[in-house]
Design a protein around this motif. Sequence first.
Motif, PDB file in Angstrom:
ATOM      1  N   VAL A  94      30.036  58.408  37.692  1.00  0.00           N
ATOM      2  CA  VAL A  94      29.809  59.328  38.663  1.00  0.00           C
ATOM      3  C   VAL A  94      29.352  60.716  38.002  1.00  0.00           C
ATOM      4  O   VAL A  94      28.503  61.416  38.618  1.00  0.00           O
ATOM      5  CB  VAL A  94      31.336  60.006  39.180  1.00  0.00           C
ATOM      6  CG1 VAL A  94      31.113  61.252  40.213  1.00  0.00           C
ATOM      7  CG2 VAL A  94      31.729  58.886  40.090  1.00  0.00           C
ATOM      8  N   ARG A  95      29.600  60.915  36.594  1.00  0.00           N
ATOM      9  CA  ARG A  95      29.111  62.112  35.981  1.00  0.00           C
ATOM     10  C   ARG A  95      27.654  61.738  35.479  1.00  0.00           C
ATOM     11  O   ARG A  95      26.858  62.554  35.610  1.00  0.00           O
ATOM     12  CB  ARG A  95      29.928  62.337  34.804  1.00  0.00           C
ATOM     13  CG  ARG A  95      31.157  62.914  34.932  1.00  0.00           C
ATOM     14  CD  ARG A  95      31.884  63.447  33.519  1.00  0.00           C
ATOM     15  NE  ARG A  95      33.243  63.377  33.859  1.00  0.00           N
ATOM     16  CZ  ARG A  95      34.315  62.454  33.203  1.00  0.00           C
ATOM     17  NH1 ARG A  95      33.830  61.553  32.526  1.00  0.00           N
ATOM     18  NH2 ARG A  95      35.478  62.573  33.534  1.00  0.00           N
ATOM     19  N   ALA A  96      27.488  60.274  35.240  1.00  0.00           N
ATOM     20  CA  ALA A  96      25.994  60.021  35.005  1.00  0.00           C
ATOM     21  C   ALA A  96      25.111  60.213  36.178  1.00  0.00           C
ATOM     22  O   ALA A  96      24.205  60.680  35.955  1.00  0.00           O
ATOM     23  CB  ALA A  96      26.091  58.657  34.631  1.00  0.00           C
ATOM     24  N   LYS A  97      25.682  59.951  37.394  1.00  0.00           N
ATOM     25  CA  LYS A  97      24.815  60.028  38.697  1.00  0.00           C
ATOM     26  C   LYS A  97      24.565  61.638  38.813  1.00  0.00           C
ATOM     27  O   LYS A  97      23.628  61.946  39.159  1.00  0.00           O
ATOM     28  CB  LYS A  97      25.687  59.445  40.003  1.00  0.00           C
ATOM     29  CG  LYS A  97      24.886  59.616  41.072  1.00  0.00           C
ATOM     30  CD  LYS A  97      23.602  59.024  41.252  1.00  0.00           C
ATOM     31  CE  LYS A  97      22.996  59.259  42.540  1.00  0.00           C
ATOM     32  NZ  LYS A  97      21.678  58.734  42.714  1.00  0.00           N
ATOM     33  N   GLN A  98      25.592  62.589  38.448  1.00  0.00           N
ATOM     34  CA  GLN A  98      25.100  63.918  38.685  1.00  0.00           C
ATOM     35  C   GLN A  98      24.300  64.390  37.512  1.00  0.00           C
ATOM     36  O   GLN A  98      23.400  65.244  38.221  1.00  0.00           O
ATOM     37  CB  GLN A  98      26.447  64.655  38.321  1.00  0.00           C
ATOM     38  CG  GLN A  98      27.588  64.380  39.437  1.00  0.00           C
ATOM     39  CD  GLN A  98      28.962  65.007  39.262  1.00  0.00           C
ATOM     40  OE1 GLN A  98      29.028  65.226  37.946  1.00  0.00           O
ATOM     41  NE2 GLN A  98      29.890  65.022  40.018  1.00  0.00           N
ATOM     42  N   ILE A  99      24.267  63.987  36.276  1.00  0.00           N
ATOM     43  CA  ILE A  99      23.177  64.298  35.400  1.00  0.00           C
ATOM     44  C   ILE A  99      21.810  63.666  35.640  1.00  0.00           C
ATOM     45  O   ILE A  99      20.855  64.210  35.215  1.00  0.00           O
ATOM     46  CB  ILE A  99      23.761  63.762  34.027  1.00  0.00           C
ATOM     47  CG1 ILE A  99      24.818  64.708  33.731  1.00  0.00           C
ATOM     48  CG2 ILE A  99      22.424  64.056  32.896  1.00  0.00           C
ATOM     49  CD1 ILE A  99      25.756  64.222  32.520  1.00  0.00           C
ATOM     50  N   LEU A 100      22.002  62.353  36.482  1.00  0.00           N
ATOM     51  CA  LEU A 100      20.658  61.540  36.522  1.00  0.00           C
ATOM     52  C   LEU A 100      20.653  61.130  38.177  1.00  0.00           C
ATOM     53  O   LEU A 100      20.788  60.355  38.784  1.00  0.00           O
ATOM     54  CB  LEU A 100      20.800  60.238  35.897  1.00  0.00           C
ATOM     55  CG  LEU A 100      21.093  60.168  34.531  1.00  0.00           C
ATOM     56  CD1 LEU A 100      21.491  58.768  33.901  1.00  0.00           C
ATOM     57  CD2 LEU A 100      19.441  60.658  33.728  1.00  0.00           C
ATOM     58  N   PRO A 101      20.265  62.362  38.787  1.00  0.00           N
ATOM     59  CA  PRO A 101      20.502  62.394  40.537  1.00  0.00           C
ATOM     60  C   PRO A 101      19.367  61.205  40.903  1.00  0.00           C
ATOM     61  O   PRO A 101      19.666  60.732  41.846  1.00  0.00           O
ATOM     62  CB  PRO A 101      19.889  63.850  40.842  1.00  0.00           C
ATOM     63  CG  PRO A 101      19.223  64.344  39.564  1.00  0.00           C
ATOM     64  CD  PRO A 101      19.872  63.584  38.332  1.00  0.00           C
ATOM     65  N   GLY A 102      18.287  61.053  40.225  1.00  0.00           N
ATOM     66  CA  GLY A 102      17.309  59.906  40.709  1.00  0.00           C
ATOM     67  C   GLY A 102      17.792  58.589  40.364  1.00  0.00           C
ATOM     68  O   GLY A 102      17.143  57.678  40.909  1.00  0.00           O
ATOM     69  N   ALA A 103      18.867  58.334  39.465  1.00  0.00           N
ATOM     70  CA  ALA A 103      19.228  56.834  39.285  1.00  0.00           C
ATOM     71  C   ALA A 103      19.861  56.175  40.330  1.00  0.00           C
ATOM     72  O   ALA A 103      20.421  56.910  41.112  1.00  0.00           O
ATOM     73  CB  ALA A 103      20.240  57.079  37.987  1.00  0.00           C
ATOM     74  N   ARG A 104      20.077  55.026  40.153  1.00  0.00           N
ATOM     75  CA  ARG A 104      20.936  54.188  41.208  1.00  0.00           C
ATOM     76  C   ARG A 104      22.178  53.927  40.417  1.00  0.00           C
ATOM     77  O   ARG A 104      22.206  53.468  39.174  1.00  0.00           O
ATOM     78  CB  ARG A 104      19.972  52.975  41.419  1.00  0.00           C
ATOM     79  CG  ARG A 104      20.798  51.944  42.474  1.00  0.00           C
ATOM     80  CD  ARG A 104      20.083  50.617  42.887  1.00  0.00           C
ATOM     81  NE  ARG A 104      19.725  49.778  41.523  1.00  0.00           N
ATOM     82  CZ  ARG A 104      19.667  48.447  41.355  1.00  0.00           C
ATOM     83  NH1 ARG A 104      20.314  47.875  42.584  1.00  0.00           N
ATOM     84  NH2 ARG A 104      19.581  48.001  40.293  1.00  0.00           N
ATOM     85  N   LEU A 105      23.156  54.272  41.221  1.00  0.00           N
ATOM     86  CA  LEU A 105      24.627  54.172  40.608  1.00  0.00           C
ATOM     87  C   LEU A 105      25.078  52.678  41.259  1.00  0.00           C
ATOM     88  O   LEU A 105      25.248  52.685  42.487  1.00  0.00           O
ATOM     89  CB  LEU A 105      25.455  55.249  40.882  1.00  0.00           C
ATOM     90  CG  LEU A 105      26.903  54.964  40.422  1.00  0.00           C
ATOM     91  CD1 LEU A 105      27.083  54.812  38.943  1.00  0.00           C
ATOM     92  CD2 LEU A 105      27.939  56.151  40.811  1.00  0.00           C
ATOM     93  N   VAL A 106      25.319  51.756  40.589  1.00  0.00           N
ATOM     94  CA  VAL A 106      25.988  50.540  40.879  1.00  0.00           C
ATOM     95  C   VAL A 106      27.386  50.033  40.542  1.00  0.00           C
ATOM     96  O   VAL A 106      27.615  50.196  39.207  1.00  0.00           O
ATOM     97  CB  VAL A 106      25.011  49.313  40.694  1.00  0.00           C
ATOM     98  CG1 VAL A 106      25.506  47.898  41.020  1.00  0.00           C
ATOM     99  CG2 VAL A 106      23.570  49.503  41.025  1.00  0.00           C
ATOM    100  N   ARG A 107      28.344  49.584  41.444  1.00  0.00           N
ATOM    101  CA  ARG A 107      29.686  49.229  41.155  1.00  0.00           C
ATOM    102  C   ARG A 107      29.443  47.864  40.791  1.00  0.00           C
ATOM    103  O   ARG A 107      28.843  46.911  41.444  1.00  0.00           O
ATOM    104  CB  ARG A 107      30.361  49.250  42.164  1.00  0.00           C
ATOM    105  CG  ARG A 107      30.907  50.983  42.491  1.00  0.00           C
ATOM    106  CD  ARG A 107      31.879  50.938  43.553  1.00  0.00           C
ATOM    107  NE  ARG A 107      33.200  50.268  43.452  1.00  0.00           N
ATOM    108  CZ  ARG A 107      33.624  49.066  44.251  1.00  0.00           C
ATOM    109  NH1 ARG A 107      32.608  48.442  44.741  1.00  0.00           N
ATOM    110  NH2 ARG A 107      34.471  48.546  44.059  1.00  0.00           N
ATOM    111  N   LEU A 108      30.320  47.290  39.711  1.00  0.00           N
ATOM    112  CA  LEU A 108      30.226  45.544  39.294  1.00  0.00           C
ATOM    113  C   LEU A 108      31.652  45.460  39.456  1.00  0.00           C
ATOM    114  O   LEU A 108      32.452  45.385  38.530  1.00  0.00           O
ATOM    115  CB  LEU A 108      30.008  45.758  37.888  1.00  0.00           C
ATOM    116  CG  LEU A 108      28.451  46.077  37.615  1.00  0.00           C
ATOM    117  CD1 LEU A 108      28.199  45.891  35.904  1.00  0.00           C
ATOM    118  CD2 LEU A 108      27.237  45.317  38.014  1.00  0.00           C
ATOM    119  N   PRO A 109      31.954  45.035  40.676  1.00  0.00           N
ATOM    120  CA  PRO A 109      33.333  44.606  40.934  1.00  0.00           C
ATOM    121  C   PRO A 109      33.931  43.711  40.111  1.00  0.00           C
ATOM    122  O   PRO A 109      33.345  42.486  39.934  1.00  0.00           O
ATOM    123  CB  PRO A 109      33.153  44.031  42.473  1.00  0.00           C
ATOM    124  CG  PRO A 109      31.884  44.584  42.905  1.00  0.00           C
ATOM    125  CD  PRO A 109      31.120  44.847  42.029  1.00  0.00           C
ATOM    126  N   GLY A 110      35.134  43.731  39.586  1.00  0.00           N
ATOM    127  CA  GLY A 110      35.726  42.699  38.868  1.00  0.00           C
ATOM    128  C   GLY A 110      35.255  42.802  37.556  1.00  0.00           C
ATOM    129  O   GLY A 110      35.577  41.788  36.820  1.00  0.00           O
TER     130      GLY A 110
END
Length: 276
Positions: free
Chosen positions: A238-254
Amino acid sequence: MAEQASFTIDSPGGPREVTLTYERAGAGEPLLLLHGIGHHWQAWQPVLPILAAERDVIAVDLPGFGSSPALPEGLAYGLSSVVPVLDAFCRHLGIGRPHVAGNSLGGLLALELGREKLVRSVTALSPAGFWTQAERRYAFGTLLAMRQGARALPLPLIERLSRSAVGRTALTSTIYAHPGRRSPEAVVAETLALRNATGFRQTLDAGRDVQFRDDIPEVPVTVAWGTRDRLLVRRQGVRAKQILPGARLVRLPGCGHVPMHDDPALVARVVLDTSR
């Protein structure tokens, strides 16, 4: 079979020769793969065949890890030294600006390569550098304990532990969500890679003040985090997304901290989607 590349890089004390070990497979646009601290290029083996179906894949042992020798005298292990080494390595191979995917330390290096506009796209899997000081201390303490354990265990005991799911869990559960799925041979090899990494301590010391704070405009970036990462907890994404607002943040379940082994198909899809 892995190959070695030797090339010259500038240092404060003059030109120095650096040698890196790497595995190369496939055809297409170049894709550089960077492992985490204490690991080796084989961290990417589960996804390498999938990626190589569409990309010219180069998985490299970072300086002082795997089969790559330590950096020569006069070159430090910080970002300001290792990033130019990786750029020089790519130019030596004639691959120009590759796509890059990195895990942990490799994710941080991938983001720094993107910040310097040395790559076409960045996929960072649980990258270092988005921690609080407390989270960094916890991660470094855990890594040091893993290193001490790998150095203390005699090889026959490592081999014996690797032959059971319980033993593989004891050796690798910090970085994998499903350690029992790892092969005995792979667990022995990566435990020895951690034990024998000549660049481990210097790399850890260089990371004590590292904090990634810059956006990376004009370069496609994906940051992906395993939901079961026990080393760099997922709120850092979440912090990475705040610093890199144009980035895609993806969850990797499990997935754990090294997700390439927990879900190879998902990780390969994330990397390929970013590089497309």
